[in-house]
Design an enzyme around this catalytic site. Structure first.
Site, mmCIF file in Angstrom:
data_model
loop_
_atom_site.group_PDB
_atom_site.id
_atom_site.type_symbol
_atom_site.label_atom_id
_atom_site.label_comp_id
_atom_site.label_asym_id
_atom_site.label_seq_id
_atom_site.Cartn_x
_atom_site.Cartn_y
_atom_site.Cartn_z
ATOM 1 N N LEU A 102 -4.762 0.555 3.616
ATOM 2 C CA LEU A 102 -3.384 0.102 3.846
ATOM 3 C C LEU A 102 -2.604 0.272 2.548
ATOM 4 O O LEU A 102 -3.071 -0.167 1.496
ATOM 5 C CB LEU A 102 -3.351 -1.375 4.260
ATOM 6 C CG LEU A 102 -3.954 -1.757 5.612
ATOM 7 C CD1 LEU A 102 -3.980 -3.272 5.760
ATOM 8 C CD2 LEU A 102 -3.170 -1.134 6.749
ATOM 9 N N HIS A 103 -1.443 0.897 2.625
ATOM 10 C CA HIS A 103 -0.644 1.037 1.405
ATOM 11 C C HIS A 103 0.857 0.975 1.655
ATOM 12 O O HIS A 103 1.623 0.777 0.726
ATOM 13 C CB HIS A 103 -0.977 2.359 0.702
ATOM 14 C CG HIS A 103 -0.410 3.570 1.384
ATOM 15 N ND1 HIS A 103 -0.968 4.122 2.507
ATOM 16 C CD2 HIS A 103 0.685 4.330 1.102
ATOM 17 C CE1 HIS A 103 -0.260 5.164 2.892
ATOM 18 N NE2 HIS A 103 0.751 5.316 2.067
ATOM 19 N N ARG A 104 1.292 1.140 2.898
ATOM 20 C CA ARG A 104 2.732 1.174 3.148
ATOM 21 C C ARG A 104 3.348 -0.208 2.979
ATOM 22 O O ARG A 104 2.799 -1.204 3.454
ATOM 23 C CB ARG A 104 3.021 1.716 4.559
ATOM 24 C CG ARG A 104 2.590 3.155 4.700
ATOM 25 C CD ARG A 104 3.093 3.826 5.953
ATOM 26 N NE ARG A 104 2.609 5.210 5.982
ATOM 27 C CZ ARG A 104 3.188 6.218 5.342
ATOM 28 N NH1 ARG A 104 4.279 6.008 4.639
ATOM 29 N NH2 ARG A 104 2.677 7.435 5.406
#
Length: 365
Positions: free
Chosen positions: A209-211
């Site tokens: 997850l990075h957004r």
């Protein structure tokens, strides 16, 4: 002979650039017909982007690093433009090649065109239709001033034609990210450590997850993490996590015996985990491409995707951002009822060869 400047600003960019460098070197074996400079804008500083990263991809260290990392979107764009203008003034070129959709892609395209240098965009034409994503704005602006597009799908071709571009400037070649993947599958490495020694194939999930939409809204992130841990049953979940996100999760009290938050991994180590996973849960576009080609079930925690071919012909499904919708998908993966990879046209490991051949036809005058 002609000169080309290759631009990369973030880790995925180098994975897309690497096969192009290899294809140029192969093309030049009989005589030097294409001279290139590799420019790292420095947009992302990453300790995994040290010498071992370039060694893993078998590409040379960049000829220049513009050191333009950090700051706001505007500050970063400006720093890249200032640095890249100096690079082009000091080292004139016939064409600038940009890849993907990061800030550097946009900034270097604008800089090149202002200096009357042709721009070619590898991965041109893809669209999410989501203007809340900085990447979508980068794609739209870059494509609006691009001279030649190298595309990954028929849909990307159609997007460009709808904007008024002609077939003369659109070159359907495939996906260089998959060139890198297929070349490196035999070199994948199990990460070091007791945790990884204990893992069996098909016995764990990989999570990324990075957004900002997923990691910056704390209660939303906690709800999603709770849904992931509930839906994955008895399977361990491996989460290569950015330190900033790890701190948010720690503050939220998110912990579980089966959740293993690990340091970001190198290319060969990360894809080793993906290849052997029961399934992948992600909000990354590139990982959906790699998981599909390796026939690994993939769930995308987004409401849109610029890579619909990974859903239509790949192993990806667009779950959305509502945690309540996740469980049925995870149940399907755990029960072994997931769809199989159907094969995506031209994602065959030879995309870079087609790009270099076409570049030679256009610019070797």
């Amino acid at each position: 002979m002609f000169h080309i400047t290759l631009v990369a600003g973030a880790r995925p960019n180098f994975m897309k650039i690497a096969p192009i460098i290899h294809a140029i070197d192969a093309f030049n074996k009989s005589e030097i017909r294409i001279e290139y400079r590799l420019i790292h804008t420095g947009q992302h500083y990453d300790k995994k982007m040290s010498g071992d990263f370039f060694e893993q991809l078998n590409i040379p260290e960049p000829d220049a690093n513009l050191g333009a990392g950090g700051g706001t979107q505007a500050e970063q764009t400006a720093a890249v433009m200032v640095g890249f203008e100096k690079e082009l003034m000091d080292h004139p070129t016939d064409v600038v090649l940009v890849v993907g959709d990061v800030t550097s892609t946009l900034a270097c395209s604008i800089t090149a065109k202002k200096l009357q240098v042709d721009v070619v965009h590898v991965e041109g034409g893809i669209r999410s239709r989501d203007l809340t994503m900085p990447e979508e704005i980068n794609r739209m602006v870059t494509d609006s001033i691009t001279d030649h597009f190298f595309t990954t799908s028929e849909l990307a071709n159609q997007n460009l034609k709808n904007l008024g571009f002609t077939e003369k400037s659109i070159h359907y070649v495939g996906n260089t990210m998959i060139d890198t993947l297929l070349k490196n599958i035999p070199n994948f490495q199990q990460p070091e450590g007791e945790l990884f020694d204990q893992l069996q194939p098909q016995s764990y999930f990989v999570l990324t997850l990075h957004r900002p939409a997923n990691v910056d809204e704390e209660q939303k992130l906690k709800a999603m993490m709770d849904a992931i841990m509930e839906g994955t049953g008895d399977f361990p979940v491996l989460f290569p996590v950015h330190p900033r996100t790890a701190k948010i999760l720690q503050n939220l009290g998110v912990s579980h015996d089966r959740l293993h938050m690990v340091e970001p991994l190198g290319y060969l180590e990360f894809n080793y985990l993906v290849k052997n996973a029961k399934g992948v849960i992600t909000d990354s576009g590139g990982i959906t491409e790699e998981a599909s080609v390796m026939n690994v079930p993939c769930l995308t925690l987004r409401d849109n995707t610029e890579r619909p071919e990974t859903i239509e012909l790949g192993t990806n499904e667009l779950v959305g951002t509502d945690p309540n919708k996740l469980k049925p998908y995870l149940d399907k993966i755990r029960n072994g009822a997931w769809k199989q990879y159907q094969g995506i046209p031209l994602w065959d490991g030879k995309t870079a060869e087609r790009i270099v051949k076409k570049l030679s036809e256009i610019y070797n005058r």
